[in-house]
Design a protein around this motif. Structure first.
Motif, mmCIF file in Angstrom:
data_model
loop_
_atom_site.group_PDB
_atom_site.id
_atom_site.type_symbol
_atom_site.label_atom_id
_atom_site.label_comp_id
_atom_site.label_asym_id
_atom_site.label_seq_id
_atom_site.Cartn_x
_atom_site.Cartn_y
_atom_site.Cartn_z
ATOM 1 N N THR B 223 11.909 13.402 38.152
ATOM 2 C CA THR B 223 13.283 13.526 38.645
ATOM 3 C C THR B 223 13.684 14.991 38.642
ATOM 4 O OG1 THR B 223 14.238 13.440 36.445
ATOM 5 C CG2 THR B 223 13.842 11.332 37.539
ATOM 6 N N ALA B 230 10.427 9.469 37.168
ATOM 7 C CA ALA B 230 11.108 8.622 38.150
ATOM 8 C C ALA B 230 10.309 7.345 38.318
ATOM 9 C CB ALA B 230 11.254 9.350 39.473
ATOM 10 N N GLU B 265 15.091 10.668 44.711
ATOM 11 C CA GLU B 265 15.319 11.587 43.588
ATOM 12 C C GLU B 265 15.924 12.911 44.056
ATOM 13 O OE1 GLU B 265 15.324 10.847 40.533
ATOM 14 O OE2 GLU B 265 14.620 8.839 41.024
#
Lengths: 275, 268
Positions: B223, B230, B265
């Motif tokens: 992220t 993520a 993201e």
């Protein structure tokens, strides 16, 4: 058959025509660096002949060059040149032997360098010739004095450049060595010293020029009976202008040759520089 | 992946699932006061290639530099099969090969350098170099200096140097991004072949999604900062993967999914 022969004949003729043209171009290119000196000698000759400057102040280039050649070919000027060269090299060797390890050590410890940076910068900015009286007090009117003061002037340049070479070492090369498991000592020996070499050589070249300048000045003003500095000053005082110019030219020849020799050594050792 | 934050007391280092090689626990890294990593946990599997992919500035390179021990960490622990970094042999391939090789050494001596560091005998070094040259099918002269070689040849030499001491882990920081496309394809194949031969754990930082998926068993998506995981996308296509793989339905699907997560993201 006939067509073929005339054809190849024509080609040969064309080749012959192209060949000298190429050669002429190359020759012109090789002669270009000589243009400056020739123009200078010409201007000198014209100036000397014009009568604007008294012959007592400016002899013509040919008598001067003759005096230089005769002097260097076994005359007094040769001894003087060799003496100056020897002093310069002695001063240089002292500066290099002390300065390179010291500079590399200082450069690899930023705190150490920061703490002496001002002193180095200050004395690097002080003309070494201004220190001659001080050195006279310490060493007296001796040959060692001339070498010592030249070594001092050259030393600071060597330290400064070697230290900067280390401080500006490529971080990634150091990282590469560390990740392969190199100890601090191995990083120093295998990477830092080598990384500092290009900058160190700039320092060494500048240092040898500085050493020559200081030696010549010292030969003029610290009791001396040989060396190019002595030769220039002595010729001036007995109004042997031709010899004076010849001695000045000899210092130029010496400085120029030293620079070339150092450039060649540099290119040989720091072969990767700029690539 | 429950990060406890830097203020939590140090927990006992717990092992990852079977087949885990590198365990990262409670990793903390701050830059100028703000946290880049704050209680970051990760298991890196043994004998696999893991690609690391994420938004700009999320600290992909920082992560592998911390694994390599090149950047100090502010908290947490990184262990290799339970061992510390000191007891682990790691190979590293830099993006900028020009500043990774030593130009004062011949290319062959560059490759031999990590072996010399480890005190191998001349004979043993010689044998290992012959092995490497054979397995890489080197057709250029390794007695030249690195600056006399092309970019691709220099990066090939960098990879050989990283692999020379038979490291447990090889870290690659965008190894292809300074190369032209032809060379990228060539070295990508070499890397795949070396991996198939040795099964060395590899971590590849990449900014090219196709390359990240193509080489990997697993794509780690990060992220924005403070950096977390993520998602970890698996890709189990058997090797050797070829140019045909790139148009394979499975490959395209994984690449699409990876891109979706990445875009999610970036927008977040």
């Amino acid at each position: 058959m006939e067509v073929e022969s005339t054809d190849s004949g024509r080609r040969r003729k064309a080749a012959r025509r192209a060949w000298p043209r190429l050669r002429a171009g190359q020759v012109k290119h090789a002669l270009l660096p000589l243009l400056g000196p020739v123009l200078l000698l010409l201007a000198w000759e014209l100036l000397a002949r014009s009568g604007w400057i008294k012959p007592i102040l400016l002899p013509g280039p040919w008598p001067t060059l003759q005096t230089l050649a005769a002097g260097l070919a076994g005359g007094a000027l040769m001894t003087d040149t060799l003496m100056t060269l020897m002093r310069t090299l002695q001063a240089f060797v002292i500066a290099a032997v002390l300065g390179l390890p010291l500079g590399v050590l200082l450069g690899s410890n930023v705190n150490a360098y920061r703490s002496v940076e001002f002193v180095i910068d200050f004395f690097r900015s002080t003309p070494a010739s201004a220190m001659i009286p001080l050195f006279l007090l310490i060493f007296g009117v001796s040959d060692i004095n001339k070498v010592a003061i030249a070594a001092f002037g050259a030393l600071l340049i060597v330290i400064f450049n070697a230290a900067y070479g280390v401080m500006n070492a490529r971080k990634q090369r150091i990282m590469a060595a560390r990740v392969m498991g190199a100890s601090r000592w191995r990083v120093f020996r295998d990477v830092l010293i080598w990384e500092s070499l290009p900058q160190s050589f700039v320092g060494l070249r500048t240092a040898v020029s500085m050493a020559l300048v200081v030696v010549v000045v010292a030969e003029m003003f610290i009791g001396s009976n040989n060396g190019l500095g002595y030769a220039v000053l002595n010729a001036q005082q007995v109004l042997n202008v031709r010899l004076m110019y010849a001695a000045i030219l000899a210092t130029g020849v010496l400085g120029y040759l030293l620079n070339i020799v150092f450039l060649l050594i540099e290119r040989l050792i720091v072969h990767w520089n700029g690539r | 992946m429950a990060g406890q934050g830097s203020t939590a007391p140090l927990r006992r280092h717990y092992p990852g699932p079977p087949g885990t090689h590198i365990t990262i626990r409670g990793l903390v890294k701050r830059f100028a006061g703000s946290a880049l990593y704050d209680g970051f946990d990760l298991d890196i599997p043994k004998g696999q290639i893991m690609s690391v992919f994420g938004p700009n500035g999320c600290g992909k390179s920082t992560l592998i530099n911390m694994i390599a021990g090149l950047i100090p960490i502010d908290g947490g622990e990184i262990l290799f099969d339970g061992k510390t970094r000191q007891d682990t042999k790691i190979g590293y391939v830099f993006q900028n090969y020009r500043e990774a090789l030593f130009p004062w050494m011949r290319t062959l001596d560059n490759i031999a350098y990590p072996l010399v560091l480890q005190g191998w005998s001349k004979d043993r070094v010689r044998r290992r170099l012959d092995e490497l040259i054979a397995s890489f099918g080197i057709g250029f002269d390794l007695h030249r200096y690195p600056y006399e070689l092309s970019g691709g040849q220099q990066q090939t030499a960098s990879i050989m140097r990283a692999l020379a001491p038979e490291p447990e882990v090889v870290l690659l920081d965008e190894p292809f991004s300074a190369l032209d496309f032809e060379m990228t394809l060539f070295i990508r194949e070499k890397l795949q072949q070396v991996f198939m031969d040795t099964g060395t754990t590899m971590i590849l930082v990449s900014h090219d999604i196709e390359e990240a998926v193509y080489l990997a068993d697993q794509v780690l998506l990060l992220t924005k900062r403070p950096t977390r995981i993520a998602e970890q996308v698996l890709y189990d296509e058997p090797r050797p993967r070829t140019v045909d793989t790139l148009s394979d339905a499975g490959f395209v699907a994984v690449k699409k999914r990876t891109l979706e997560i990445f875009q999610r993201e970036v927008r977040r």
